[in-house]
Design a protein around this motif. Sequence first.
Motif, short mmCIF file in Angstrom:
data_model
loop_
_atom_site.label_atom_id
_atom_site.label_comp_id
_atom_site.label_asym_id
_atom_site.label_seq_id
_atom_site.Cartn_x
_atom_site.Cartn_y
_atom_site.Cartn_z
N GLU A 57 17.82 29.10 -26.45
CA GLU A 57 18.89 29.94 -25.92
C GLU A 57 18.63 31.39 -26.32
O GLU A 57 18.34 31.68 -27.50
CB GLU A 57 20.23 29.47 -26.46
N GLU A 92 29.26 32.48 -15.25
CA GLU A 92 30.68 32.25 -15.02
C GLU A 92 31.03 32.59 -13.58
O GLU A 92 30.72 33.67 -13.07
CB GLU A 92 31.50 33.12 -15.99
N THR A 131 28.05 26.14 -19.55
CA THR A 131 26.96 25.97 -20.51
C THR A 131 27.22 24.79 -21.44
O THR A 131 26.37 23.90 -21.60
CB THR A 131 26.78 27.24 -21.36
N THR A 132 28.38 24.80 -22.06
CA THR A 132 28.71 23.76 -23.04
C THR A 132 28.72 22.37 -22.41
O THR A 132 28.10 21.43 -22.93
CB THR A 132 30.09 24.05 -23.66
N ASP A 183 21.43 37.01 -22.85
CA ASP A 183 21.43 37.31 -21.42
C ASP A 183 21.23 38.79 -21.14
O ASP A 183 20.51 39.17 -20.21
CB ASP A 183 22.76 36.85 -20.81
N THR A 237 17.19 29.53 -21.84
CA THR A 237 18.50 29.58 -21.20
C THR A 237 19.29 30.80 -21.67
O THR A 237 19.09 31.29 -22.80
CB THR A 237 19.35 28.33 -21.49
N SER A 238 20.18 31.27 -20.81
CA SER A 238 21.11 32.32 -21.21
C SER A 238 22.42 32.09 -20.48
O SER A 238 22.49 31.30 -19.53
CB SER A 238 20.55 33.71 -20.86
N THR A 239 23.47 32.76 -20.94
CA THR A 239 24.79 32.62 -20.33
C THR A 239 25.39 33.97 -20.04
O THR A 239 25.41 34.85 -20.90
CB THR A 239 25.74 31.85 -21.26
N ASP A 285 31.74 33.59 -20.35
CA ASP A 285 32.18 32.61 -21.35
C ASP A 285 31.42 31.29 -21.17
O ASP A 285 31.38 30.75 -20.06
CB ASP A 285 33.68 32.36 -21.19
N PRO A 286 30.79 30.77 -22.23
CA PRO A 286 30.01 29.53 -22.12
C PRO A 286 30.82 28.35 -21.58
O PRO A 286 30.29 27.50 -20.87
CB PRO A 286 29.56 29.27 -23.56
#
Length: 324
Positions: free
Chosen positions: A296, A209, A274-275, A299, A263-265, A268-269
């Motif tokens: 996924e 983010e 991400t989305t 994180d 993958t990681s986020t 907020d995705p």
Amino acid sequence: MTSFLRDRRALVAGSLAVTAAIALAGCGSSDPAADSSGSPAKTRTVSTANGDVDVPASPKRVVVLDSGELDSAITLGVRPVGATHSASEDAFPSYLPASETKDITPVGEIANASLESVAALKPDLILTSKVRDGERYDELSKIAPTVMTEATGSAWKENFQVHAEALGRQAEAKKVLATYDTQVAKVTEALGGKEKAAATDVNFVRFVEGAEIRIYGKQNYIGSILADIGTGRPAITDKAKDGFSYDVSPEKIDLADADVIFTSTYGDPGKAGTTKTMNSGLWKGLKATEDDKVFEVDDRLWIAGIGYTAAGKILEEFEASMTK
């Protein structure tokens, strides 16, 4: 990284309170210069990023100011009395046993710990790094002996040894290393051996983010674990700035393609992209996506764990994903 920017204004505003808290801490029974009888306490000298530091032979009240230090302490059987947390969450990482973190007092965010809160705990040892708290070394050292490593991330194994020495847990550290090496060998074997592992290109993509998408290179925590396993890495990882990451926009996400993508986020995705990215045609056209080889992961474990307890869980998840 953006989540760990220091808030200098908070430090200035709390300076008077810090001075008072430090003075109070110096009068406490945890003073490392003397034991309860008034006799000189036994100390050991540890080589740190700030030079040699004398620490208690058996520290009892340890405060840790980063996730790697928290992982190290708990891995070595030491429960800190205080610790920082991520800027994105108030809780400590869920991958760590709840029984080991439930009584730890939060002392603020990573790279922006409250010096008043640290001093109030009357620690006899503080663990952190120059990259997080280098500019506050003098203030921290007035509270308790402060052991700093130079940085975090790819130096996690060397940092662990410094933490073990500071905590007086070198024997335990040897067992931890042996367990890790055994687990790494097991995972490599599960992939079909060294040759097959090396023939499988693995990428790690992190959505952040407030920042561009990061294709992780080789000079970081997760990169070092993949190197230990012996997997291949796509050519794009050689373009990573300082070996850390090659940052791209969603319009260039095809550069992240590999045989396997984890993958990681962070954050907020939706805000991290991400989305949107994973629903794009470029992402759906990746070889890893078409082969159902995109995984996924958490994180806070894979990126922010930065220790041997985290590494053990990462190896478990990696093996489970790769051998489905």
